[in-house]
Design an enzyme around this catalytic site. Structure first.
Site, PDB file in Angstrom:
ATOM      1  N   GLY A 230       0.781  -1.242   0.000  1.00 20.10           N
ATOM      2  CA  GLY A 230       0.000   0.000   0.000  1.00 20.10           C
ATOM      3  C   GLY A 230       0.803   1.276   0.000  1.00 20.10           C
ATOM      4  CD  GLU A 272       1.413  -9.004   2.575  1.00 24.06           C
ATOM      5  OE1 GLU A 272       1.263 -10.075   3.142  1.00 24.06           O
ATOM      6  OE2 GLU A 272       0.450  -8.274   2.219  1.00 24.06           O
ATOM      7  NE  ARG A 310      -3.392   1.582 -10.512  1.00 24.96           N
ATOM      8  CZ  ARG A 310      -3.272   2.856 -10.261  1.00 24.96           C
ATOM      9  NH1 ARG A 310      -2.791   3.686 -11.163  1.00 24.96           N
ATOM     10  NH2 ARG A 310      -3.609   3.338  -9.090  1.00 24.96           N
ATOM     11  CB  CYS A 341     -17.194  -1.350 -27.938  1.00 26.55           C
ATOM     12  SG  CYS A 341     -16.769  -1.333 -29.669  1.00 26.55           S
TER      13      CYS A 341
END
Ligand SMILES: *Cc1c(COP(=O)(O)O)cnc(C)c1O
Length: 420
Positions: A230, A272, A310, A341
């Site tokens: 994070g 992590e 993203r 599309c």
């Protein structure tokens, strides 16, 4: 502020594109290695410090092997990620398995590899016990609920599906201790792409205090704290990168105040992180197919959301550079689109850019994590190749582009003689 530069000139990119057709993601090996070393230096006071790279961020064996050579472990959350890590050469406690809604076969695979298992739910104790048996070392993912605020990407903790609640902590550790578990870990992950240094210091405080509470209430000594991932990266030019040494100093102070007096020292601390490790060192290189003038001006690329999800999924900002036009004024405003599309198949909306023409190369920054890996095949779009810009400046193909035969390979056509 950070300068959004690309490690290759227009001439170099054109030479690469003449050998490997666009679109492709290209990763900068030298920058990945240097960044990994800086990460470890920042936390060198922690005995046994490690970052378990979140495989989902960039599940490419060559990249994983570079990180393995730099001393990193991996964080897996599926069977495929476990098998991939095994095949790259990770084993034992280099692998952390932080999954959710986990099927028995994944616990069996994680156990076979000797991975450190991080349970997402108190009910998973039984699933693990019945499938693979309980290991000597077991960890839980903690969700602080209202005690912390999350952020846009991951949501508020009390709305998140992950982890055991504050009320369940005592019971969870007592239960596994009574079932014979001897060594204990504690994990959390409450934010994603967070750029505030103090947020991570506060997460350390929360986990350190919880470790003390677990010791006092249950007589269980936590020996490993997993801060999760994070840590954010500066996607926008005006963002500032996180300062790992500031986070480290803040954590070290709290360690002295909270952990040492409770005789929980030495406590292994790991992360992590995925995004921080590879995110800024990957680039999606595309070519402009068309420039269209409708109610707005559109730049249509030969890539799409299939290559980078993203922006369409979260409205995430990715910086865009037009090689060879870096120093031209951003005098035009474009929506930069793909060919799906789907009207959210846009890499940028109302982006000031230099005048763009069909045939220009366009580089989308910060695609080294959660870029290629989030790709999908909607509209029958194929995922691109991945290239590595090596330490010595050469370029290596580390994943070929999908072909239309790959796309058709799982289908059964009417009357087809072959079984699938
Ligand atoms: C996705 C994820 C990570 C990595 O997140 P980054 O934002 O890439 O650092 C780490 N741990 C868990 C459990 C995750 O789900």
């Amino acid at each position: 502020m950070n300068e959004k530069r690309i490690p290759l000139s227009k001439t170099e990119l054109e030479a690469i594109a003449s050998e490997y057709p666009t679109p492709f993601h290209i990763y900068d090996e030298k920058a990945i290695r240097e960044n990994a070393r800086a990460f470890y230096r920042a936390f060198s006071w922690i005995s046994g410090f490690n970052n378990h790279f979140a495989v989902k961020a960039c599940p490419n064996p060559t990249i994983l092997n570079i990180l393995r050579e730099e001393g990193m472990g991996v964080d897996c959350s599926s069977l495929a990620e476990l098998v991939l890590s095994e095949r790259v050469g990770f084993k034992g406690d280099q692998i952390v398995f932080t999954s959710n809604d986990t099927p028995p076969e994944e616990f069996i695979a994680a156990t076979r590899l000797g991975a450190v298992i991080n349970l997402d739910d108190i009910g998973h104790i039984e699933t693990l016990e019945k499938s693979a048996g309980l290991p000597e070392l077991l960890s839980f993912r903690y969700n602080p609920g209202e005690a912390r605020t999350g952020n846009v990407l991951i949501g508020q903790p009390q709305e998140a599906k992950y982890g055991i609640t504050t009320d369940q902590v005592g019971e969870a550790y007592r239960r596994i201790r009574d079932k014979g578990v001897k060594r204990f870990g504690l994990h959390t992950m409450v934010a994603s792409n967070e750029l505030e240094n103090s947020y991570f210091v506060e997460t350390a405080r929360m986990l350190f205090e919880l470790a003390v509470k677990i010791k006092r209430d249950c007589g269980v000594d936590i020996e490993m704290i997993n801060m999760g991932g994070g840590i954010g990266i500066p996607y926008r030019p005006e963002d500032s990168a996180i300062d790992l040494s500031e986070i480290s100093r803040g954590m070290q102070k709290l360690y002295g105040q909270i952990i040492v007096p409770e005789s929980l020292d030495p406590l292994k601390i790991v992360f992590e992180c995925g995004r921080l490790v590879t995110g800024p060192y990957g680039y999606l290189v595309s070519r402009v197919r068309h420039v269209a003038h409708k109610y707005k001006d559109y730049v249509g690329l030969d890539s799409s959301m299939a290559n980078l999800m993203r922006p369409g999924l979260y409205g995430a900002y990715h910086h865009i550079t037009v090689p060879g036009k870096e120093n031209m004024p951003p005098g035009r405003t474009y929506d930069v689109t793909g060919s799906l599309c789907e009207n959210n198949d846009k890499f940028a909306i109302d982006r000031p850019l230099p005048e763009i023409e069909a045939g220009d190369l366009v580089v989308i920054h910060d695609t080294g994590a959660h870029g290629y890996s989030m790709g999908f095949n909607y509209n029958g779009k194929l995922r691109s190749a991945e290239l590595l810009l090596r330490d010595d400046g050469s370029v290596q193909k580390i994943r070929r582009a999908e072909t239309i035969d790959d796309y058709f390979s799982t289908m059964r056509f009417p009357g087809a003689p072959v079984s699938i």
